[in-house]
Scaffold this motif. Structure first.
Motif, mmCIF file in Angstrom:
data_model
loop_
_atom_site.group_PDB
_atom_site.id
_atom_site.type_symbol
_atom_site.label_atom_id
_atom_site.label_comp_id
_atom_site.label_asym_id
_atom_site.label_seq_id
_atom_site.Cartn_x
_atom_site.Cartn_y
_atom_site.Cartn_z
ATOM 1 N N GLN A 102 14.691 51.170 24.308
ATOM 2 C CA GLN A 102 15.877 51.904 23.873
ATOM 3 C C GLN A 102 17.130 51.055 24.054
ATOM 4 O O GLN A 102 17.974 50.975 23.156
ATOM 5 N N GLN A 103 17.236 50.414 25.206
ATOM 6 C CA GLN A 103 18.410 49.592 25.479
ATOM 7 C C GLN A 103 18.515 48.441 24.478
ATOM 8 O O GLN A 103 19.605 48.131 23.977
ATOM 9 N N LYS A 104 17.389 47.832 24.153
ATOM 10 C CA LYS A 104 17.373 46.726 23.204
ATOM 11 C C LYS A 104 17.751 47.204 21.803
ATOM 12 O O LYS A 104 18.563 46.564 21.109
ATOM 13 N N ASN A 105 17.199 48.344 21.370
ATOM 14 C CA ASN A 105 17.495 48.867 20.030
ATOM 15 C C ASN A 105 18.967 49.251 19.887
ATOM 16 O O ASN A 105 19.600 48.975 18.865
ATOM 17 N N ILE A 106 19.508 49.906 20.917
ATOM 18 C CA ILE A 106 20.903 50.349 20.862
ATOM 19 C C ILE A 106 21.852 49.150 20.864
ATOM 20 O O ILE A 106 22.844 49.137 20.139
ATOM 21 N N GLU A 107 21.530 48.154 21.663
ATOM 22 C CA GLU A 107 22.388 46.967 21.709
ATOM 23 C C GLU A 107 22.389 46.244 20.366
ATOM 24 O O GLU A 107 23.412 45.714 19.930
ATOM 25 N N ARG A 108 21.254 46.243 19.682
ATOM 26 C CA ARG A 108 21.180 45.612 18.364
ATOM 27 C C ARG A 108 22.053 46.353 17.356
ATOM 28 O O ARG A 108 22.687 45.735 16.489
ATOM 29 N N LEU A 109 22.122 47.683 17.486
ATOM 30 C CA LEU A 109 22.920 48.483 16.552
ATOM 31 C C LEU A 109 24.420 48.387 16.853
ATOM 32 O O LEU A 109 25.231 48.212 15.936
#
Length: 413
Positions: A102-109
């Motif tokens: 989740q942290q990785k996906n949100i940071e990418r967005l």
């Protein structure tokens, strides 16, 4: 004159703290209604301020189950993304712990720092740790937290970005990061074993004195009370986790000596990494003969704070110890009032006076409940009398042969 004024203004500007701009994100679920969500976000904002951040906006979303990819829904995420881009936001802070994916996906967005509640608390602990002992505990907790979150974020233990959430052990490249971090965790655990032994020896060398521990939610005034009672200078500040290192002082009330320890404050959703890493600190609580559970009665949700502290005490097998409830900050307590001719408004806890509270569940254990103001030194004589009486009972039970040394408190006057 103008030059003097300019100099003063320049000096004031230099002293101005540059807070990092942040937004908060929370959710409303079946287990966490809107009022509870607001309360948690209020606390998260205080945590953000303590860490050096300025909250610009809050986002909340009603959701049954957090999105497994981005925690919140896509529509709300788009709203957050637009706000972050147009308002120069440095950090987005979530009130719940995020999974590594989740942290990785949100940071990418969002293309900014993404921090969850656990990461924020760890960051504050990294700021507050002063002694080698505390720094080792915090570093171990940080590495345990970072291990599953290393992918693509770190390079060779060098700090790439500053600010909230970026203090601590550093960053490593993906091909070697896990091995390096696991080795570091193993080394820190060995160091902690040594520290645990040293702390156990120190506690064992304190002799036969009764041990009293101050426990309670963070920022309830434990350190202020410690300073008043022991006449010491423990650091106290109106911020969360102002005290991180355990402080032990010898205190004498009347002619009765005992050891008083000030422990780290508890908080809801306390990271498991910290509970594990701060084993030696919590041993001060485990080995105490008496707990003084300090409560900030001026906080509107102090009953929830009591429940959170009791839960953690139960988890560390200290829930059945003799306990005195010390309701602090009575000088700051306020309540809503109802006009005598108002026949519509229903009286709730928000309208309770201190006398009303004393007639509630507190009445059943009135002998073990105190109301004080450590800051203004109100009711400290009553506090000393109660603590003397309880400590004396423990001492006389343990050492009956010298009970004549310590008379009743009233006989000391």
């Amino acid at each position: 004159m103008c030059n003097f004024v300019f100099l003063i203004l320049f000096m004031l500007e230099k002293k101005t703290i540059a807070y990092e701009r942040a937004v908060l994100i929370g959710v409303i679920t079946k287990d966490q209604d809107e009022a509870k969500s607001k309360e948690y976000l209020d606390e998260l904002e205080f945590l953000t301020y303590t860490a050096g951040g300025e909250v610009v906006k809050r986002f909340t979303q009603k959701i049954d189950v957090p999105n497994p990819k981005t925690f919140i829904g896509t529509g709300k995420m788009d709203e957050v993304e637009q706000f972050v881009k147009s308002n120069d936001i440095g950090s987005v802070i979530f009130d719940d712990e995020l999974s590594p994916s989740q942290q990785k996906n949100i940071e990418r967005l969002l293309k900014c720092k993404i921090i969850d509640r656990t990461g924020l608390i760890l960051d504050i602990f990294a700021q507050r740790a002063k002694t080698s002992y505390a720094r080792t505990q915090v570093e171990l907790a940080q590495y345990q937290y970072l291990l599953p979150r290393l992918t693509g974020l770190w390079t060779h233990l060098e700090r790439q970005r500053g600010g909230i959430g970026m203090r601590g052990p550093g960053e490593t490249e993906i091909e070697t990061d896990r091995r390096i971090v696991r080795d570091k965790i193993a080394l820190l655990r060995k160091k902690m074993v040594t520290i645990d032994k040293q702390m156990a020896v120190q506690r064992g060398n304190r002799g036969a004195l009764i041990r009293v521990a101050l426990v309670g939610y963070t920022n309830v005034g434990k350190s202020t009370l410690m300073n008043v009672i022991s006449k010491s200078e423990v650091f106290a500040e109106n911020k969360l986790f102002a005290t991180l290192d355990t402080t032990v002082r010898k205190v004498v009330i009347g002619n009765l000596p005992f050891l008083l320890s000030d422990t780290v404050g508890f908080i809801r959703k306390l990271p498991t990494q910290l509970v594990d890493s701060f084993k030696s600190t919590l041993d001060e609580v485990r080995e105490a003969d008496l707990l003084l559970h300090v409560v900030d009665i001026s906080h509107p949700n102090f009953e929830d704070h009591i429940a959170s502290v009791n839960q953690i005490l139960s988890e560390i097998k200290s829930g059945d110890k003799p306990t005195v409830m010390v309701f602090n900050k009575i000088d700051a307590y306020t309540h809503e009032t109802i006009d005598s001719d108002d026949l519509v408004t229903e009286k709730t806890k928000a309208h309770y006076t201190l006398d009303d509270w004393k007639k509630t569940w507190m009445n059943s254990s009135a002998e073990d409940v105190l109301f004080i103001s450590a800051l203004n030194k109100e009711n400290l004589d009553e506090f000393k009398r109660k603590v003397y009486t309880v400590v004396r009972e423990i001492h006389v039970t343990r050492f009956p042969y010298n009970n004549f040394l310590y008379p009743d408190y009233e006989d000391l006057q």
